[in-house]
Design an enzyme around this catalytic site. Structure first.
Site, PDB file in Angstrom:
ATOM      1  N   HIS A  61       0.860  -1.185   0.000  1.00  0.00           N
ATOM      2  CA  HIS A  61       0.000   0.000   0.000  1.00  0.00           C
ATOM      3  C   HIS A  61       0.895   1.233   0.000  1.00  0.00           C
ATOM      4  O   HIS A  61       2.121   1.115  -0.006  1.00  0.00           O
ATOM      5  CB  HIS A  61      -0.948  -0.021   1.202  1.00  0.00           C
ATOM      6  CG  HIS A  61      -0.275   0.042   2.540  1.00  0.00           C
ATOM      7  ND1 HIS A  61       0.688  -0.870   2.940  1.00  0.00           N
ATOM      8  CD2 HIS A  61      -0.397   0.925   3.578  1.00  0.00           C
ATOM      9  CE1 HIS A  61       1.098  -0.565   4.164  1.00  0.00           C
ATOM     10  NE2 HIS A  61       0.467   0.529   4.566  1.00  0.00           N
ATOM     11  N   ASP A  65       5.835   4.458   5.050  1.00  0.00           N
ATOM     12  CA  ASP A  65       6.809   3.485   5.552  1.00  0.00           C
ATOM     13  C   ASP A  65       6.942   2.266   4.641  1.00  0.00           C
ATOM     14  O   ASP A  65       7.801   1.409   4.870  1.00  0.00           O
ATOM     15  CB  ASP A  65       6.482   3.062   6.998  1.00  0.00           C
ATOM     16  CG  ASP A  65       5.072   2.541   7.192  1.00  0.00           C
ATOM     17  OD1 ASP A  65       4.175   2.949   6.426  1.00  0.00           O
ATOM     18  OD2 ASP A  65       4.844   1.743   8.114  1.00  0.00           O
ATOM     19  N   HIS A  66       6.125   2.188   3.594  1.00  0.00           N
ATOM     20  CA  HIS A  66       6.215   1.067   2.665  1.00  0.00           C
ATOM     21  C   HIS A  66       6.684   1.467   1.269  1.00  0.00           C
ATOM     22  O   HIS A  66       6.923   0.603   0.428  1.00  0.00           O
ATOM     23  CB  HIS A  66       4.862   0.347   2.578  1.00  0.00           C
ATOM     24  CG  HIS A  66       4.499  -0.306   3.872  1.00  0.00           C
ATOM     25  ND1 HIS A  66       4.625  -1.644   4.085  1.00  0.00           N
ATOM     26  CD2 HIS A  66       4.089   0.229   5.047  1.00  0.00           C
ATOM     27  CE1 HIS A  66       4.278  -1.922   5.338  1.00  0.00           C
ATOM     28  NE2 HIS A  66       3.947  -0.796   5.943  1.00  0.00           N
ATOM     29  N   HIS A 138      -6.883  -2.899   5.512  1.00  0.00           N
ATOM     30  CA  HIS A 138      -6.175  -1.816   6.196  1.00  0.00           C
ATOM     31  C   HIS A 138      -7.007  -0.529   6.052  1.00  0.00           C
ATOM     32  O   HIS A 138      -8.101  -0.552   5.488  1.00  0.00           O
ATOM     33  CB  HIS A 138      -4.782  -1.663   5.567  1.00  0.00           C
ATOM     34  CG  HIS A 138      -3.830  -0.846   6.382  1.00  0.00           C
ATOM     35  ND1 HIS A 138      -3.734  -0.942   7.752  1.00  0.00           N
ATOM     36  CD2 HIS A 138      -2.909   0.094   6.022  1.00  0.00           C
ATOM     37  CE1 HIS A 138      -2.801  -0.094   8.191  1.00  0.00           C
ATOM     38  NE2 HIS A 138      -2.293   0.546   7.159  1.00  0.00           N
ATOM     39  N   ASP A 206       0.165  -4.834   7.487  1.00  0.00           N
ATOM     40  CA  ASP A 206      -0.784  -3.719   7.543  1.00  0.00           C
ATOM     41  C   ASP A 206      -2.197  -4.182   7.241  1.00  0.00           C
ATOM     42  O   ASP A 206      -2.800  -3.799   6.235  1.00  0.00           O
ATOM     43  CB  ASP A 206      -0.343  -2.578   6.622  1.00  0.00           C
ATOM     44  CG  ASP A 206       0.903  -1.902   7.168  1.00  0.00           C
ATOM     45  OD1 ASP A 206       1.933  -2.585   7.261  1.00  0.00           O
ATOM     46  OD2 ASP A 206       0.831  -0.721   7.546  1.00  0.00           O
TER      47      ASP A 206
END
Lengths: 302, 302
Positions: A61, A65-66, A138, A206
């Site tokens: 996603h 942070d990804h 999520h 997530d």
């Protein structure tokens, strides 16, 4: 042989002692990365793995942070003299996000192709690797990924003889070719035994626990699953922020009957996962607290 | 007192043993950051300094190694419960780049104000800190920054008496107030001695040597300057890529008569700067090979 590395095990923000969650898979000279947060390229170098052979980067996603490490990763791949195209796979909106982030990485010596996942599940063939994306739950659209290799059955000489197939065709049939002789069509199924167990790693982060996760992780050799909180009383936090506790992840591992599960995506507030692992292993004995750079070679059985 | 930290000393890409070049300045409860590449927020945490009080982030230019850490930094500032607005300062185009990068950091609990530098030089007042941006010479528009604090002269009682200023006005005048008495206007200059030496740090990276750099660095207590290459035979590389060698940086320090110079922005190919430092110090004795997290408290003289 599938070489899997959990490059980082943190969630939310990178920390001095914990890289952000990301999985790298090496197979047959190519590499695949799932998630690329700030610092993932450094974690990779620390592990001694190279960004150059990465053919595919999948994104669960678009929380920073990804994906915040994408511009730097692409530039480092460029600096390694890569010229082959790179595929990026992620939820709807990927093209916009990638174009935005490339405002600081506009010039690359290779083409970048973006594939937006359509619907709840999608299959991809990545140079012999099977990649399967599946929707999880999520706060924004998010997918998990399974990476697997099939393994054909053994050649069955008795079966070939019983069907009167001449010896000269055996090798070709064993290697997947279909052959037309004067009077009949010979197919590989006629000489091969049943498919053998392949290799599979499933990555889900997530998300709240979902049926899609455990169903897609069924029989995985390795299940890398988010566990944001080890503290049982943080279940309400987990629900509110659409994350999981260690125990919820373990329940998924039980349902999916995976061989081994690595927890990841720890909250920055969780300094040490170990104190919670006994209780987690009471639920699923194959649970391991993921650590930065933890890796495993998955090999065919026998 | 000005607290200065070189958070990282690398150029081009972050490495396991070297953060990207970034300078943080703390003054009077507020902080200012110059450049924010991938991992700068981790370097800051490693140093034990906080992102929360950062009121201003300046960017030299928009190459990824100087700005790719912005989305993560803003999110970490948000997670630290910051609500006060944050100012971003950089070359023309800043608004577009920031808007693009914020595609992965759209929601923040504070306002972000972008200021694009107009022309070759520009002054800013940042809560008592004087910030001066000056154009340098890189492959894309790029600025250096000087951060300084002025220091008023001493109160001169003799001068006050000579001008017949009553004792009751001294304190107010000393603290910068202008006073209208019945028959005259009293100003601070009437009672203060000449300005004393303040504090100044100058930061210049990603540039060929320019007059603007040494002129803006004149009398700096600390001059943080890029030195991409220590190897003398890389001068052609330096020229082609619009960077400097250690020796060129040292020449600038000599011209600017700074107290001390820290080299930074090392090429990833440069493993250890130390072997080159003797020759650099032959040119400028106050040269130091910058290291991640190196910091210094600049204090007023006396």
């Amino acid at each position: 042989m599938l070489d899997v590395c959990l490059l980082g095990c943190g969630g939310m923000m990178p920390l001095p002692y914990r890289w952000l969650t990301s999985m790298m898979v090496r197979y047959n000279g190519m590499s695949l990365l799932v998630d690329c947060g700030e610092g993932t390229q450094i974690a990779m170098k620390e592990k001694g793995w190279s960004p150059k052979p990465i053919d595919v980067i999948c994104f669960t996603h678009f929380h920073a942070d990804h994906i915040s490490g994408l511009p730097g990763m692409l530039l480092s791949m460029g600096n390694s003299d890569r010229v082959e195209p790179v595929k990026l796979i992620g939820p709807k909106g990927l093209i916009n996000v990638v174009n935005s982030l490339r405002s600081i990485a506009p010039e690359l010596p290779f083409a970048v192709e973006c594939i937006e996942i359509a619907g709840n599940e999608q299959d991809f063939d990545i140079g012999g690797l099977k990649l399967h994306a599946f929707k999880v739950a999520h706060s924004i659209p998010c997918y998990g990924y399974s990476v697997s290799i099939d393994r054909a059955g053994r050649f069955d000489a008795d079966k070939a003889r019983q069907q009167g197939i001449e010896l000269k065709y055996w090798n070709k049939l064993q290697h997947g070719e279909t052959i037309e002789t004067g009077d009949r069509v010979l197919t590989p199924e006629m000489v091969m035994g049943p498919d053998r167990k392949g290799l599979k790693v499933t990555y889900a982060t997530d998300s709240r626990p979902t049926d899609s996760i455990w169903k897609n992780a069924i029989d995985a050799d390795l299940f890398i699953c988010e566990g944001m909180y080890g503290e049982k009383d943080k279940i309400d936090h987990a629900k509110a922020n659409k994350h999981m506790t260690f125990y919820e992840a373990a329940e998924l591992a039980v349902k999916a009957q995976v061989k081994e599960m690595w927890l990841t995506h720890y909250s920055p507030s969780l300094t040490r996962p170990d104190p919670y692992m006994k209780e987690v292993r009471d639920i699923f004995p194959g649970a391991v607290a993921g650590k930065d750079g933890m890796s495993k070679e998955l090999c065919f059985e026998d």
